[in-house]
Design an enzyme around this catalytic site. Structure first.
Site, PDB file in Angstrom:
ATOM      1  N   HIS A 188      -8.889 -31.181  78.998  1.00  0.00           N
ATOM      2  CA  HIS A 188      -8.757 -30.528  77.691  1.00  0.00           C
ATOM      3  C   HIS A 188      -7.305 -30.367  77.252  1.00  0.00           C
ATOM      4  O   HIS A 188      -7.036 -30.178  76.073  1.00  0.00           O
ATOM      5  CB  HIS A 188      -9.520 -29.192  77.654  1.00  0.00           C
ATOM      6  CG  HIS A 188      -8.843 -28.062  78.345  1.00  0.00           C
ATOM      7  ND1 HIS A 188      -8.861 -27.900  79.699  1.00  0.00           N
ATOM      8  CD2 HIS A 188      -8.130 -27.022  77.858  1.00  0.00           C
ATOM      9  CE1 HIS A 188      -8.175 -26.803  80.010  1.00  0.00           C
ATOM     10  NE2 HIS A 188      -7.726 -26.251  78.917  1.00  0.00           N
ATOM     11  N   LYS A 192      -4.892 -30.540  73.122  1.00  0.00           N
ATOM     12  CA  LYS A 192      -4.097 -29.439  72.547  1.00  0.00           C
ATOM     13  C   LYS A 192      -3.175 -29.996  71.453  1.00  0.00           C
ATOM     14  O   LYS A 192      -2.614 -31.082  71.599  1.00  0.00           O
ATOM     15  CB  LYS A 192      -3.295 -28.730  73.642  1.00  0.00           C
ATOM     16  CG  LYS A 192      -4.215 -27.937  74.588  1.00  0.00           C
ATOM     17  CD  LYS A 192      -3.434 -27.047  75.525  1.00  0.00           C
ATOM     18  CE  LYS A 192      -4.343 -26.422  76.563  1.00  0.00           C
ATOM     19  NZ  LYS A 192      -4.928 -25.148  76.171  1.00  0.00           N
ATOM     20  N   HIS A 250      -4.120 -31.665  84.423  1.00  0.00           N
ATOM     21  CA  HIS A 250      -3.360 -31.255  83.241  1.00  0.00           C
ATOM     22  C   HIS A 250      -1.852 -31.559  83.346  1.00  0.00           C
ATOM     23  O   HIS A 250      -1.275 -32.142  82.445  1.00  0.00           O
ATOM     24  CB  HIS A 250      -3.533 -29.761  82.984  1.00  0.00           C
ATOM     25  CG  HIS A 250      -4.966 -29.312  82.939  1.00  0.00           C
ATOM     26  ND1 HIS A 250      -5.963 -30.086  82.403  1.00  0.00           N
ATOM     27  CD2 HIS A 250      -5.575 -28.170  83.349  1.00  0.00           C
ATOM     28  CE1 HIS A 250      -7.125 -29.443  82.487  1.00  0.00           C
ATOM     29  NE2 HIS A 250      -6.912 -28.286  83.067  1.00  0.00           N
TER      30      HIS A 250
HETATM   31  C1  BG6 Z   1      -8.763 -25.199  83.582  1.00  0.00           C
HETATM   32  C2  BG6 Z   1      -8.603 -24.623  84.951  1.00  0.00           C
HETATM   33  O1  BG6 Z   1      -8.918 -26.586  83.628  1.00  0.00           O
HETATM   34  O2  BG6 Z   1      -7.620 -24.871  82.802  1.00  0.00           O
HETATM   35  C3  BG6 Z   1      -8.381 -23.135  84.897  1.00  0.00           C
HETATM   36  O3  BG6 Z   1      -9.764 -24.907  85.718  1.00  0.00           O
HETATM   37  C4  BG6 Z   1      -7.227 -22.799  83.976  1.00  0.00           C
HETATM   38  O4  BG6 Z   1      -8.138 -22.614  86.195  1.00  0.00           O
HETATM   39  C5  BG6 Z   1      -7.411 -23.484  82.635  1.00  0.00           C
HETATM   40  O5  BG6 Z   1      -7.187 -21.385  83.807  1.00  0.00           O
HETATM   41  C6  BG6 Z   1      -6.187 -23.309  81.770  1.00  0.00           C
HETATM   42  O6  BG6 Z   1      -6.466 -23.809  80.497  1.00  0.00           O
HETATM   43  P1  BG6 Z   1      -5.776 -23.179  79.201  1.00  0.00           P
HETATM   44  O7  BG6 Z   1      -6.264 -24.022  78.098  1.00  0.00           O
HETATM   45  O8  BG6 Z   1      -6.238 -21.747  79.136  1.00  0.00           O
HETATM   46  O9  BG6 Z   1      -4.316 -23.286  79.451  1.00  0.00           O
END
Ligand code: BG6
Length: 508
Positions: A188, A192, A250
């Site tokens: 995801h 962003k 990520h």
């Molecule tokens: C997820 C992780 O993929 O991303 C989580 O499994 C983490 O542990 C999250 O908190 C963070 O995403 P964002 O969008 O809140 O930065």
């Protein structure tokens, strides 16, 4: 190709497995609802939620409405709009392991298509535990459901495997049923807003390319810190750790976007080819060297915004002597012409002082200083600061003359700050990503070789950490910036982690 508003979208049926789960309530349904409000969904669309629990359509819709009211960036739903949107949602209790349930989906889809007098794209969203991904795919193929290569897509959430071997096995399994163009593996972070903008910033401005290399850039920092702990995800997290949870996906994807070569065009495969090249160029680390380039930590108890919080080992579903890391910092080198000698530092952790994600590109100092030798008047090296969240901005830090009679230097910012827009004004990552799946654009999704190449990068560290337990966990208190040796990791190269004060210090 980049999405434009005039794209034609076909009638769509979305089946959500794990429809009663957290992800569906917090992210998937609010994202679809916002797309509906923005008139981005096709006129003919249906969402079928499924899980083991029995619900009437009505009860199910009510539970989704609660989710929207609590989690949607646009706030509470308006009665009429919700009524219209929710008329597209139905629910069917099903046993994921039983092919008969899939035949019931088939009947529903058939009825919808007859009603619409058109064939629909059918999307299967696997918002379930990873051990069910293959079961779902296999049962789709065994059932009457059609697997039309152009109209059927499967969306797979992370974690995609728990190591290289399992990721390869999962890819192999999925690819016996679907072809690569049908598989949408989600990271995801790629959806962003600011992350997407890095591509525009780098490749739509002539002035960037000449600077974007080892001659001008000294080092790069990629930092994703979180104030929250593991919350109610202890049993998943204790088996994963932050290296698998955040770095393998990520943070490495952010690194790819910073380091990739310009693609020939925005074709999904050409973009992803360039990212895979980066992962393949990351220097392999010998086990004996891991302690020199990677640091891990686990949070202890402490106080966060006036509330006492437990240490990681006291969190529910976490083992009392857990050796799982909740913090990781590491240094990578990319062995190619553009980046030779430029370190990339990555760090991420839970229960840190604040939640903030940013990329900092630190340029080299001027080769010769013509100003005075007074320490207060030395030109500082330029910096490009890409703030992803909660603040959204791209800032160039430049040196400038302080207005006045003397020639004194001062650091100033040239800022693109989304005209004051915050995270809540821009589409959520899931909105972008869901629209991409609906319109069949894979650019922001992970291809099989991309996921595997990312696992290859982290495997030596993962293996070393698993075979060499830490004896001093917990080694950082809640509400700190992580373990001390994370500072040492970067300090021994003469740098320091850059923490940015931000406007909205709060939980993301
Ligand atoms: C997820 C992780 O993929 O991303 C989580 O499994 C983490 O542990 C999250 O908190 C963070 O995403 P964002 O969008 O809140 O930065």
């Amino acid at each position: 190709m980049p999405r434009t508003s005039d794209i034609t979208i076909h009638p769509t049926v979305l089946i959500i497995f794990g429809a009663n789960g957290d992800l569906t309530k917090r992210k998937i349904i609010p994202a679809l609802y916002n797309l509906f409000l923005e008139k981005r969904l096709p006129e003919k669309f249906a969402i079928i939620g499924t899980s083991r629990t029995k619900f009437s359509d009505e009860k199910y819709r009510d539970s989704l409405l609660e989710g929207i009211n609590e989690f949607s960036r646009k706030g509470k739903a308006k009665e009429e709009e919700w009524a219209e949107f929710s008329s597209h949602i139905s629910y069917q209790a099903a046993d994921i392991n039983n092919v008969d349930s899939y035949n019931e989906f088939y009947s529903k889809i058939k009825t919808l298509q007859e009603e619409w007098k058109q064939n629909a794209s059918v999307l299967y969203y696997c918002a379930v535990s990873p051990d069910l991904f293959c079961t779902i795919a296999e049962n789709i193929s065994k059932s009457k459901l059609e697997n039309d290569k152009d109209r059927t897509r499967i969306i797979i959430e992370k974690p995609f495997g728990r190591d290289l071997e399992s990721a390869k096995a999962l890819n192999a399994n999925l690819l016996t049923i679907f072809n690569e163009q049908q598989i949408y593996r989600i990271d995801h972070y790629l959806g962003k807003e600011v992350v997407q903008n890095v591509m525009a910033f780098r490749f739509a401005n002539t002035i960037m390319e000449p600077l974007w290399n080892r001659t001008y850039i000294e080092h790069v920092q990629i930092s994703v810190t979180e104030q929250i702990g593991v919350e109610n995800r202890g049993s998943y997290f204790d088996n994963a750790g932050i290296l698998r949870d955040m770095i393998q996906n990520h943070l490495l994807q952010l690194l790819c976007i910073v380091a990739m070569e310009p693609p020939v065009n925005f074709d999904a495969d050409l973009v992803r080819d360039r990212k895979v090249e980066v992962l393949k160029a990351i220097r392999k680390i010998a086990p004996g060297m891991i302690d020199n380039i990677a640091v891990r930590g686990q949070y202890g108890s402490g106080w966060v915004e006036g509330k006492e919080v437990s240490g990681y080992r006291e969190e529910s579903d976490v083992s009392a002597d857990s050796n799982t890391e909740t913090y990781a910092a590491m240094k990578f080198h990319i062995d190619n012409w553009r980046w030779q000698g430029v370190p990339f530092y990555l760090r991420t952790g839970k229960r840190l002082f604040e939640s903030a994600s940013h990329i900092i590109v630190q340029f080299r100092e001027v080769p010769h200083n013509i100003f005075s030798n007074d320490e207060r008047n030395l030109p500082k090296a330029n910096r490009l600061i890409i703030s992803i969240q909660p603040d959204m901005a791209i800032r160039f830090q430049l040196e400038s003359k302080t207005p006045g009679l003397e020639m004194t230097l001062n650091t100033v910012n040239m800022t693109f700050d989304y005209s004051g827009k915050t995270k809540t004004d821009s589409p959520e990552a899931y909105e972008t990503l869901l629209l991409d799946v609906i319109s069949g654009d894979q650019t922001l999704f992970m291809r099989a070789d991309q996921v595997e190449a990312a696992w290859e990068v982290v495997m030596p560290i993962l293996d070393y950490w698993e075979n060499n337990k830490m004896t001093n966990f917990p080694n950082y208190p809640a509400n700190s910036w992580g373990p001390e040796n994370a500072e040492a990791l970067i300090a021994k190269d003469g740098f320091h982690w850059i923490n940015l004060p931000h406007k909205n210090k709060s939980k993301q």
